[in-house]
Structures are given as C-alpha cells and as structure tokens.
Enzyme design. Structure first.
Site, PDB file in Angstrom:
ATOM      1  N   LYS A   1      92.765  39.685  88.887  1.00  0.00           N
ATOM      2  CA  LYS A   1      92.385  38.272  88.916  1.00  0.00           C
ATOM      3  C   LYS A   1      92.187  37.761  87.492  1.00  0.00           C
ATOM      4  O   LYS A   1      91.446  38.362  86.704  1.00  0.00           O
ATOM      5  CB  LYS A   1      91.110  38.087  89.745  1.00  0.00           C
ATOM      6  CG  LYS A   1      91.377  38.272  91.232  1.00  0.00           C
ATOM      7  CD  LYS A   1      90.122  38.093  92.064  1.00  0.00           C
ATOM      8  CE  LYS A   1      89.216  39.294  91.959  1.00  0.00           C
ATOM      9  NZ  LYS A   1      89.878  40.528  92.478  1.00  0.00           N
TER      10      LYS A   1
ATOM     11  N   LYS B   1      84.292  44.776  88.710  1.00  0.00           N
ATOM     12  CA  LYS B   1      84.020  43.785  87.663  1.00  0.00           C
ATOM     13  C   LYS B   1      82.830  44.239  86.830  1.00  0.00           C
ATOM     14  O   LYS B   1      82.194  45.268  87.119  1.00  0.00           O
ATOM     15  CB  LYS B   1      83.757  42.402  88.263  1.00  0.00           C
ATOM     16  CG  LYS B   1      82.517  42.312  89.144  1.00  0.00           C
ATOM     17  CD  LYS B   1      82.201  40.882  89.563  1.00  0.00           C
ATOM     18  CE  LYS B   1      83.334  40.192  90.260  1.00  0.00           C
ATOM     19  NZ  LYS B   1      82.949  38.893  90.849  1.00  0.00           N
TER      20      LYS B   1
END
Length: 333
Positions: free
Chosen positions: A85, A27
């Site tokens: 996600k 991320k």
C-alpha cells in the site's frame, strides 16, 4: 468483505492469524503518522503465514521521492508480500500519479498487488482529498485502493466521509474491477454501515487489540475472532443490516421478454464483488441480448448486483437461494 488486521511484529501476526484474520498487514505505528516495518519483520511474517493467506505491507505516508518509493515497492515484491500500500497525504495529484506509475513499473514480474491509498482526513493536513482515489488508481493501473485515516483522536472514517459517499466510491471502484478497502479506527459498532457499503476489505487495528480500541496495545486473537464472527454474521444475512436502511427496489418482479434468447451463466462464487460486477459489465457490453444467470456467494454481494442492475437499467427476473448456499440471479439486459 474480508478482515485485514494491522500488526507490528511476528507475535501479533500469529495472534491475528489464530483469530481468523484474512489479511495480515504489517506496518510500523512508531514511524511518523503511519510507516513501514523493517523488511526483516515483513520477511519473517511472510515466511510464517501460509502462502494461501494474505500477508501485505504498508508503506504508510510515502515521501515526495518517486525513486525511493519505487525501491520500497520493489522490496515488497522481492519479499513476496501479497500487496503493498502506497499512501499519499500532502502530495499534489501529479506527483502521486508519477509515484504510482513508478510503483507499477517496479512490480513488473512480481505477483505483489499495488494498492493506492488516500486518507479520509487529508484535508486536515492540506493533503489530496479522498474523492480523487478512483481516478488516481484507475490511471495508474492499481489493483485496488484503501481509504484510511491519520487522525488518532477518537474520530474514525465515518466522521470524515458519509456512508453514502463511501458507498458510491466503493461501487465505482468495483465497476473498474479494483479491490476496495476501508479502514480508520473502525469498531464492531460500525459494521452495519460497513456492510451496507460492502468494501472487499475491512481493516482494523484497535478493534483487534487486547485493550479494545487501544491501538498501542498488542493484537490478540480473541477480539480478532469476535470481529470476524460479527462480520460473517452480516455476510450471511444473520444480521440484517438493511432493516433500518432505505428500501431498495424489489428484485423478484417479472419482466416480459422473449424466452428464445441465449442463456449465459457467470459463476461468481470464486470472485470478489468487484470481479462479479466487472464480469457482468464486460459480458453485457459485448452481448446485450442474452439472459445472464449469475451465481453470487453472499447476501451483501447480492445487494451490490441489484444496485448495479438498477444503475444500468437491467431487469432482474428471478432471485433464489441455491442448495449449495449461494444465490442464483437471472438478469435480462
């Protein structure tokens, strides 16, 4: 439960892998509240991580642009990420629904799993509340879901959602056959609560950093290894997380019934808890007469099967430890 560690670059990914993380989640902490890493970083991490280990990608808080999100999801599939996600903060339900439907279509032909995500503290941002998570994920055929937090002021997941509510959410997700993940400034001190909830995945960042609980410092293998060790102690029952929790009904009582029924074995040793419960539910829905023996890999999954049986009024006739290290449980529907 398996351990997911959030990383920002290849160096951190290798540290997380050395520490025993089961999922390396890429991320970008500098982009908005939480965002996506550059695709080259994701590609480099995926290349460096053995294929039998998970390398996932977080899109973070996605924009109100269905096509843009679907394109990013498609890129995750091309890079061969284990999962992607898609997180919603201030979306309306119908827009989140449309976005996940488009994301599902974008992954057609790829092995990458689609994970929907809501944030426990969305109410602070006027966003979609986390109790919508199961319904949203089921309607869009997600492979699983994640509940995380956006607030970075010291509060964590349990400051926004109670243990009992999280447990109900996780159990509902498992009954639907989805993977379940919890994250949000979690520490080792939260592991007893997490183990009683028993999500499939526990996600951390600060607890895996060289300066503990400072998510802006670098991930280091030693805190990762300690978190993993503590998690495994709860999985094995070495740490009894139910010692101070409300008692559950005994599972070794006897029940009268015909011993002439068929006997079916469900091997759950290679399944997640969601997979075990889904297999039990499917079998008993189709055959409510046969005794079912289920093989369960660890203590926490055993507890979930007990709760599942109680909710559906099935009888647990016996429960014993196998020499191979798993639990054998005999259930009469």
């Amino acid at each position: 439960m398996i351990l997911m560690v959030s990383v920002q670059n290849l160096e951190e990914a290798l540290q997380a892998l050395k520490g025993g993380a089961d999922i390396i989640d890429v991320k970008n902490l500098q982009e908005a509240l939480v965002g996506s890493a550059h695709p080259n970083i994701v590609r480099d991490v995926r290349t460096a991580i053995p294929m039998e280990r998970h390398a996932s990608v977080t899109l973070g808080v996605v924009p109100h642009q269905v096509g843009t999100v679907a394109m990013a999801v498609y890129a995750a599939g091309v890079i061969n990420a284990t999962s992607v996600k898609v997180g919603f903060m201030d979306h309306e339900y119908e827009l989140a629904l449309e976005t996940l439907h488009a994301s599902r279509e974008a992954l057609d032909g790829f092995e990458t799993k689609l994970i929907g995500s809501l944030f426990a503290d969305n109410a602070l941002f006027g966003g979609l509340e986390p109790h919508h998570m199961n319904k949203l994920a089921i309607e869009t055929k997600c492979d699983g879901w994640l509940i995380d937090t956006l607030t970075k002021d010291g509060r964590n997941l349990f400051d926004f959602i109670r243990e009992e509510e999280l447990r109900d959410m996780v159990f509902e997700g498992k009954e639907a056959g989805m993977s379940t993940a919890l994250s949000g400034h979690l520490r080792i001190s939260d592991l007893d609560e997490l183990a009683r909830i028993n999500p499939d995945i526990v996600g951390v960042r600060g607890a895996a950093c060289q300066k503990l609980d400072d998510r802006t410092s670098s991930v280091h293998w030693e805190p990762v290894a300690e978190f993993k060790r503590q998690l495994d102690m709860r999985l094995s029952g070495e740490v009894d997380v139910f010692a101070t929790a409300p008692a559950v009904a005994s599972s070794n009582g006897s029940t009268n019934g015909s011993t002439g029924n068929e006997w079916v074995v469900i091997d759950g040793t290679g399944k997640t808890c969601a997979g075990i419960i889904a297999a039990l539910t499917e079998h008993i829905d189709n055959d409510g007469e046969s005794f079912v023996e289920v093989l369960i890999p660890d203590v926490l999954n055993t507890y979930d099967v007990i709760v599942w049986a109680e909710k559906r009024n099935h009888s647990i006739l016996t429960q014993r430890n196998d020499d191979a290290g798993f639990v054998r449980m005999l259930i009469k529907p």
